[in-house]
Design a protein around this motif. Structure first.
Motif, short mmCIF file in Angstrom:
data_model
loop_
_atom_site.label_atom_id
_atom_site.label_comp_id
_atom_site.label_asym_id
_atom_site.label_seq_id
_atom_site.Cartn_x
_atom_site.Cartn_y
_atom_site.Cartn_z
N ASN A 113 19.63 48.76 -97.15
CA ASN A 113 19.43 50.18 -96.87
C ASN A 113 18.44 50.74 -97.89
OD1 ASN A 113 21.36 50.05 -94.83
ND2 ASN A 113 23.04 50.62 -96.20
N ILE A 114 17.29 51.21 -97.41
CA ILE A 114 16.21 51.63 -98.30
C ILE A 114 15.99 53.13 -98.17
CG2 ILE A 114 13.78 51.28 -98.91
CD1 ILE A 114 13.94 48.56 -97.53
N SER A 115 15.91 53.80 -99.30
CA SER A 115 15.55 55.21 -99.34
C SER A 115 14.42 55.40 -100.36
CB SER A 115 16.76 56.08 -99.71
OG SER A 115 17.31 55.68 -100.95
N VAL A 116 13.77 56.54 -100.33
CA VAL A 116 12.61 56.81 -101.18
C VAL A 116 12.85 58.09 -101.98
CG1 VAL A 116 10.13 57.25 -101.23
CG2 VAL A 116 11.07 55.64 -99.58
N VAL A 173 23.01 45.88 -99.15
CA VAL A 173 22.35 46.24 -100.41
C VAL A 173 21.77 47.65 -100.32
CG1 VAL A 173 20.56 45.57 -102.06
CG2 VAL A 173 21.85 43.81 -100.85
N GLU A 174 22.01 48.44 -101.34
CA GLU A 174 21.43 49.78 -101.43
C GLU A 174 20.25 49.74 -102.41
OE1 GLU A 174 22.34 52.26 -99.58
OE2 GLU A 174 24.11 51.29 -98.71
N LEU A 175 19.10 50.30 -101.99
CA LEU A 175 17.90 50.24 -102.80
C LEU A 175 17.14 51.55 -102.69
CD1 LEU A 175 15.46 47.22 -103.03
CD2 LEU A 175 14.58 49.50 -102.71
N VAL A 176 16.66 52.06 -103.84
CA VAL A 176 15.89 53.31 -103.87
C VAL A 176 14.52 53.03 -104.45
CG1 VAL A 176 15.77 55.67 -104.70
CG2 VAL A 176 18.00 54.67 -104.17
N ILE A 177 13.47 53.40 -103.72
CA ILE A 177 12.11 53.27 -104.23
C ILE A 177 11.80 54.52 -105.04
CG2 ILE A 177 9.67 53.08 -103.56
CD1 ILE A 177 10.55 51.60 -101.06
N ASP A 178 11.80 54.38 -106.36
CA ASP A 178 11.66 55.55 -107.23
C ASP A 178 10.80 55.29 -108.48
OD1 ASP A 178 13.34 53.83 -108.50
OD2 ASP A 178 14.98 55.26 -108.78
#
Length: 404
Positions: free
Chosen positions: A301-304, A396-401
């Motif tokens: 799961n990808i967020s920005v 998997v939780e992932l944040v593009i930061d």
């Protein structure tokens, strides 16, 4: 309907005008004139013949014959007062004829033309926005069968005049899918796909319609569309569900279990569908006759971050690395930028190293990067993110930061 009735009145008026022109023509007078001219020509010719016969001595009583010829010409002229008494006025014929035309035209239409059905059709066509809104939004009361039929008729009418409306074709295809009307669903979805070949909803709808076909070529095309959707912006549960069902029907039970397992990880155990998917997996395992080792893929799961500025022509690169953080990925995939948040799934098909599969990892780290220039070797200015240590089968939780 107003235009229709105006046009019919116009046609009736044209018919009446043509009838009036016919009745007012001077055909009788012209016939009498032609007859008189013909009699005169005959009289002159006969006089010439009598004179020639008299000169040759063939006729002795020439004057008597001329008198008889004159009398015959006079007898052939009709009396004017008799003609006037027997002739009819044009209005005497025109008025009943007009009444007959109007009565027969509209009477036969009302009896044979289906005027009530045309009226109902026009009313249903006018309700298209209302019925479409009720179907799309989903009201407390489900649509009745009659309303579904009305919506189908209204859509067909609109698409007859606006054949380039991809949304209309998609909606008609979905209604046909719900009614198990394979032919209508396939034709409608094919038209929508022809107009919007890159739209994810259209692709999915077309794949659903093709899956219902008994033709192997149609089913293969549906699988191709579904597999392309797995590599698009995000994974739709309906895509995985269709692939799982298709794999189960083809007795490819390992593939069915893999797809259902991914769906479970995407929805989580709190979802009411989780138990149903568990039963489907157990059913596939029973068909295989041996237990299946689950967790062969990774759902991410990808967020920005709101601070990230992403170019429109950029791409998303997702890679899976060993737990030690090695820069060399074991599996990777490239996706169009799309929208966020989104979910992507990587499995052994995305493996990068010969002899080493994603499923062989005990622990892993997932990294995601927004590639702005299309060159994987350059990273200046690119935004990226990294997950915590995870295990195969986890969501998997992932944040593009972060930015290079």
């Amino acid at each position: 309907m107003t235009l229709f009735w105006i046009s019919t009145v116009g046609l009736v008026i044209v018919a009446v005008v043509l009838l009036a022109m016919t009745l007012n023509s001077k055909k009788v007078n012209k016939d009498e004139q032609l007859r008189d001219e013909l009699n005169k020509a005959f009289y002159k010719d006969r006089l010439t013949e009598l004179e020639e016969e008299a000169n040759e001595g063939l006729v002795e009583n020439q004057e008597d014959l001329i008198d008889d010829l004159k009398q015959s010409l006079l007898d052939d002229i009709p009396h004017q007062d008799k003609v006037e008494k027997t002739s009819l006025s044009p209005m005497t014929v025109l008025i009943p004829s007009v009444a007959l035309i109007v009565v027969m035209t509209y009477g036969m239409y009302m009896h044979f033309g289906g005027a009530s059905k045309v009226k109902d059709w026009q009313e249903v066509s006018g309700r298209l926005p209302e019925l479409s809104k009720k179907l799309m939004e989903g009201s407390a009361e489900p649509m009745t069968e009659d309303e579904m039929q009305d919506l189908t008729l209204a859509l067909r009418t609109r698409l007859h005049y606006q054949s380039n409306d991809s949304t209309g074709w998609l909606l008609l295809g979905r209604i046909a899918l719900a009614n198990r009307d394979v032919t209508t669903a396939t034709d409608a979805m094919e038209n929508a796909y022809r107009l919007e070949p890159e739209d994810a909803d259209v692709k999915l709808g077309y794949a659903q319609a093709l899956m219902m076909s008994q033709d192997e070529m149609d089913q293969n095309r549906a699988r191709g569309l579904l597999n392309s959707l797995l590599k698009s912006e995000y994974v739709d549960l309906r895509v995985l569900s269709l692939l799982a069902f298709d794999a189960f029907e083809r007795q490819d039970y390992p593939a069915a279990v893999r797809y259902w397992s991914v769906m479970q990880r995407m929805i989580g155990p709190e979802d009411s569908r989780y138990e149903m998917l568990t039963r489907s997996i157990e059913n596939a395992q029973a068909k295989m006759g041996e237990p299946i080792v689950q967790g062969k893929s990774v759902a991410v799961n990808i967020s920005v971050s709101p601070n990230a500025r992403l170019p429109q022509d950029a791409a998303l690169i997702v890679s899976v690395h060993p737990a030690d953080g090695s820069p060399m990925p074991v599996a990777a995939a490239r996706y169009p930028l799309g929208t966020f948040p989104r979910t992507v799934v990587l499995d052994d098909n995305n493996s990068m190293m010969e002899g080493r599969k994603l499923s062989s990892l005990e622990g892993l780290i997932v990294r995601a990067r927004i590639d702005s220039d299309g060159n994987v070797a350059t990273r200046d200015g690119d935004w990226y993110g990294e997950s915590q240590l995870a295990e195969l089968g986890d969501t998997v939780e992932l944040v593009i930061d972060q930015q290079y």
